[in-house]
Design a protein around this motif. Structure first.
Motif, PDB file in Angstrom:
ATOM      1  N   MET A  25      48.855  31.480  55.465  1.00 37.00           N
ATOM      2  CA  MET A  25      47.630  30.803  55.857  1.00 37.00           C
ATOM      3  C   MET A  25      47.372  29.648  54.891  1.00 37.00           C
ATOM      4  SD  MET A  25      44.006  32.607  56.324  1.00 37.00           S
ATOM      5  CE  MET A  25      42.519  31.741  56.389  1.00 37.00           C
ATOM      6  N   ASN A  26      47.211  28.456  55.429  1.00 38.12           N
ATOM      7  CA  ASN A  26      46.914  27.271  54.626  1.00 38.12           C
ATOM      8  C   ASN A  26      45.415  27.128  54.459  1.00 38.12           C
ATOM      9  OD1 ASN A  26      49.334  26.187  53.904  1.00 38.12           O
ATOM     10  ND2 ASN A  26      49.486  24.808  55.650  1.00 38.12           N
ATOM     11  N   SER A  27      44.988  26.942  53.230  1.00 39.58           N
ATOM     12  CA  SER A  27      43.576  26.659  53.022  1.00 39.58           C
ATOM     13  C   SER A  27      43.468  25.338  52.273  1.00 39.58           C
ATOM     14  CB  SER A  27      42.895  27.783  52.239  1.00 39.58           C
ATOM     15  OG  SER A  27      43.372  27.831  50.922  1.00 39.58           O
ATOM     16  N   THR A  28      42.465  24.581  52.625  1.00 39.21           N
ATOM     17  CA  THR A  28      42.245  23.276  52.017  1.00 39.21           C
ATOM     18  C   THR A  28      41.011  23.365  51.146  1.00 39.21           C
ATOM     19  OG1 THR A  28      43.198  22.186  53.938  1.00 39.21           O
ATOM     20  CG2 THR A  28      41.838  20.843  52.496  1.00 39.21           C
ATOM     21  N   THR A  29      41.137  22.921  49.918  1.00 42.28           N
ATOM     22  CA  THR A  29      40.006  22.901  48.995  1.00 42.28           C
ATOM     23  C   THR A  29      39.517  21.458  48.882  1.00 42.28           C
ATOM     24  OG1 THR A  29      40.985  24.700  47.746  1.00 42.28           O
ATOM     25  CG2 THR A  29      39.229  23.455  46.675  1.00 42.28           C
ATOM     26  N   ILE A  30      38.247  21.258  49.222  1.00 44.80           N
ATOM     27  CA  ILE A  30      37.627  19.932  49.147  1.00 44.80           C
ATOM     28  C   ILE A  30      36.530  19.987  48.093  1.00 44.80           C
ATOM     29  CG2 ILE A  30      36.307  18.173  50.377  1.00 44.80           C
ATOM     30  CD1 ILE A  30      37.552  19.308  52.961  1.00 44.80           C
ATOM     31  N   ARG A  31      36.566  19.040  47.192  1.00 43.25           N
ATOM     32  CA  ARG A  31      35.541  18.930  46.165  1.00 43.25           C
ATOM     33  C   ARG A  31      35.126  17.467  46.065  1.00 43.25           C
ATOM     34  NH1 ARG A  31      38.289  20.145  41.786  1.00 43.25           N
ATOM     35  NH2 ARG A  31      38.038  18.214  40.660  1.00 43.25           N
ATOM     36  N   ILE A  32      33.834  17.216  45.923  1.00 37.43           N
ATOM     37  CA  ILE A  32      33.329  15.855  45.740  1.00 37.43           C
ATOM     38  C   ILE A  32      32.909  15.694  44.288  1.00 37.43           C
ATOM     39  CG2 ILE A  32      31.578  14.159  46.410  1.00 37.43           C
ATOM     40  CD1 ILE A  32      33.626  14.859  48.587  1.00 37.43           C
ATOM     41  N   GLU A  33      33.425  14.638  43.664  1.00 40.95           N
ATOM     42  CA  GLU A  33      33.043  14.298  42.302  1.00 40.95           C
ATOM     43  C   GLU A  33      32.226  13.016  42.349  1.00 40.95           C
ATOM     44  OE1 GLU A  33      36.833  13.981  40.363  1.00 40.95           O
ATOM     45  OE2 GLU A  33      37.014  16.151  40.150  1.00 40.95           O
ATOM     46  N   SER A  52      35.896  -2.040  51.116  1.00 37.32           N
ATOM     47  CA  SER A  52      36.508  -0.943  51.845  1.00 37.32           C
ATOM     48  C   SER A  52      36.392   0.328  51.034  1.00 37.32           C
ATOM     49  CB  SER A  52      37.991  -1.235  52.102  1.00 37.32           C
ATOM     50  OG  SER A  52      38.614  -0.143  52.747  1.00 37.32           O
ATOM     51  N   PRO A  53      36.238   1.473  51.709  1.00 38.59           N
ATOM     52  CA  PRO A  53      36.449   2.720  50.971  1.00 38.59           C
ATOM     53  C   PRO A  53      37.902   2.723  50.492  1.00 38.59           C
ATOM     54  CG  PRO A  53      35.675   3.158  53.220  1.00 38.59           C
ATOM     55  CD  PRO A  53      35.945   1.704  53.108  1.00 38.59           C
ATOM     56  N   ILE A  54      38.157   3.351  49.392  1.00 40.07           N
ATOM     57  CA  ILE A  54      39.512   3.434  48.847  1.00 40.07           C
ATOM     58  C   ILE A  54      40.132   4.710  49.415  1.00 40.07           C
ATOM     59  CG2 ILE A  54      40.865   3.567  46.725  1.00 40.07           C
ATOM     60  CD1 ILE A  54      39.224   0.918  47.145  1.00 40.07           C
ATOM     61  N   LEU A  55      41.207   4.554  50.187  1.00 37.08           N
ATOM     62  CA  LEU A  55      41.805   5.695  50.883  1.00 37.08           C
ATOM     63  C   LEU A  55      43.258   5.895  50.484  1.00 37.08           C
ATOM     64  CD1 LEU A  55      40.459   4.833  54.454  1.00 37.08           C
ATOM     65  CD2 LEU A  55      39.554   6.561  52.900  1.00 37.08           C
ATOM     66  N   ALA A  56      43.621   7.142  50.281  1.00 34.16           N
ATOM     67  CA  ALA A  56      45.019   7.486  50.049  1.00 34.16           C
ATOM     68  C   ALA A  56      45.781   7.266  51.352  1.00 34.16           C
ATOM     69  CB  ALA A  56      45.134   8.938  49.604  1.00 34.16           C
ATOM     70  N   PRO A  57      47.095   7.062  51.289  1.00 37.85           N
ATOM     71  CA  PRO A  57      47.877   6.922  52.526  1.00 37.85           C
ATOM     72  C   PRO A  57      47.628   8.121  53.447  1.00 37.85           C
ATOM     73  CG  PRO A  57      49.231   6.395  50.624  1.00 37.85           C
ATOM     74  CD  PRO A  57      47.936   6.942  50.091  1.00 37.85           C
ATOM     75  N   GLY A  58      47.403   7.831  54.715  1.00 31.86           N
ATOM     76  CA  GLY A  58      47.117   8.888  55.677  1.00 31.86           C
ATOM     77  C   GLY A  58      45.676   9.355  55.666  1.00 31.86           C
ATOM     78  N   GLY A  59      44.816   8.637  54.922  1.00 32.12           N
ATOM     79  CA  GLY A  59      43.406   9.014  54.837  1.00 32.12           C
ATOM     80  C   GLY A  59      42.735   8.980  56.201  1.00 32.12           C
ATOM     81  N   THR A  60      41.788   9.884  56.396  1.00 33.26           N
ATOM     82  CA  THR A  60      41.069   9.993  57.664  1.00 33.26           C
ATOM     83  C   THR A  60      39.568  10.114  57.410  1.00 33.26           C
ATOM     84  OG1 THR A  60      41.087  12.413  57.747  1.00 33.26           O
ATOM     85  CG2 THR A  60      43.036  11.267  58.651  1.00 33.26           C
ATOM     86  N   ALA A  61      38.820  10.182  58.489  1.00 31.22           N
ATOM     87  CA  ALA A  61      37.370  10.386  58.387  1.00 31.22           C
ATOM     88  C   ALA A  61      37.068  11.703  57.687  1.00 31.22           C
ATOM     89  CB  ALA A  61      36.741  10.353  59.775  1.00 31.22           C
ATOM     90  N   PHE A  62      37.964  12.668  57.813  1.00 33.80           N
ATOM     91  CA  PHE A  62      37.823  13.968  57.150  1.00 33.80           C
ATOM     92  C   PHE A  62      37.649  13.787  55.636  1.00 33.80           C
ATOM     93  CE2 PHE A  62      39.915  17.673  55.127  1.00 33.80           C
ATOM     94  CZ  PHE A  62      39.124  18.694  55.640  1.00 33.80           C
ATOM     95  N   ASP A  63      38.290  12.772  55.065  1.00 32.70           N
ATOM     96  CA  ASP A  63      38.191  12.493  53.634  1.00 32.70           C
ATOM     97  C   ASP A  63      36.884  11.795  53.267  1.00 32.70           C
ATOM     98  OD1 ASP A  63      40.966  13.331  52.897  1.00 32.70           O
ATOM     99  OD2 ASP A  63      41.502  11.665  54.202  1.00 32.70           O
ATOM    100  N   VAL A  64      36.298  11.074  54.217  1.00 38.48           N
ATOM    101  CA  VAL A  64      35.118  10.244  53.947  1.00 38.48           C
ATOM    102  C   VAL A  64      33.809  10.977  54.240  1.00 38.48           C
ATOM    103  CG1 VAL A  64      33.992   8.046  54.511  1.00 38.48           C
ATOM    104  CG2 VAL A  64      36.485   8.166  54.374  1.00 38.48           C
ATOM    105  N   ILE A  65      33.806  11.851  55.226  1.00 40.18           N
ATOM    106  CA  ILE A  65      32.583  12.557  55.629  1.00 40.18           C
ATOM    107  C   ILE A  65      31.878  13.235  54.455  1.00 40.18           C
ATOM    108  CG2 ILE A  65      31.692  14.502  56.995  1.00 40.18           C
ATOM    109  CD1 ILE A  65      33.819  13.710  59.140  1.00 40.18           C
ATOM    110  N   PRO A  66      32.592  14.008  53.621  1.00 36.71           N
ATOM    111  CA  PRO A  66      31.877  14.677  52.509  1.00 36.71           C
ATOM    112  C   PRO A  66      31.227  13.696  51.533  1.00 36.71           C
ATOM    113  CG  PRO A  66      34.109  15.562  52.747  1.00 36.71           C
ATOM    114  CD  PRO A  66      34.000  14.380  53.653  1.00 36.71           C
TER     115      PRO A  66
END
Length: 179
Positions: free
Chosen positions: A1-9, A94-108
């Motif tokens: 099972m893959n789990s993704t950990t998201i943290r905002i700094e 522009s927001p600074i996005l890693a390659p392959g960045g999506t709205a999923f990265d920006v929403i938080p």
């Protein structure tokens, strides 16, 4: 099972960003110098030096930075705004996005900026390139966060394509242009 950990700094200065986050800026600076950490540091140091609202929101995805949202939290009367960290010298933001960045990265980051500012009334990100992937990603992230974004014309960037050297161009120009 893959789990993704998201943290905002959240940082108030580019000097405090991690080396990995600075590398993300460096990678994005290959597209435009105004996406570089140096650009934002200079803007903060020379224009917004005493501005307590400067923020760098960083999405950490499984321990690696996937996106950065450099903004200013401002107040105009009773209105609380989240604005791009930019001024009239900024030709592109522009927001600074890693390659392959999506709205999923920006929403938080959008949600955190809104919370951090006590419930913003307005979010304004300009000037942006409406043809860029980051523009579409930011629009999607705003919609997904409950905002109703709209597009507007900010300014045009006109230039003259010249097929000669600077000195040749200058010699062929009118006297008042040369002056």
């Amino acid at each position: 099972m893959n789990s993704t950990t998201i943290r905002i700094e959240i940082y108030q200065s580019a000097r405090d960003l991690s080396p990995a986050t600075i590398r993300l800026f460096d990678d994005c600076a290959q597209q435009n110098i105004e996406f570089s950490i140096g650009w934002f540091e200079n803007l903060h140091r020379t224009v917004f030096i005493d501005d307590p609202g400067v923020r760098y929101y960083v999405t950490q995805l499984n321990g690696s930075p996937s996106a950065v949202l450099p903004v200013r939290l401002t107040r105009r009367g009773l209105s609380r705004q989240v604005e791009s960290l930019a001024n009239y010298y900024t030709s592109l933001y522009s927001p600074i996005l890693a390659p392959g960045g999506t709205a999923f990265d920006v929403i938080p980051m959008i949600k955190e900026a809104n919370r951090d500012h006590g419930g913003a009334h307005v979010m304004r990100f300009s000037p942006m390139d409406p043809d860029s992937p980051a523009y579409s990603i930011l629009l999607t992230a705003l919609r997904s966060s409950g905002w109703i974004p709209f597009r507007f014309f900010c300014f045009g960037n006109w230039y003259l394509k010249v097929d000669k050297t600077w000195s040749e161009y200058l010699r062929s120009s009118e006297g008042k242009v040369r002056s």
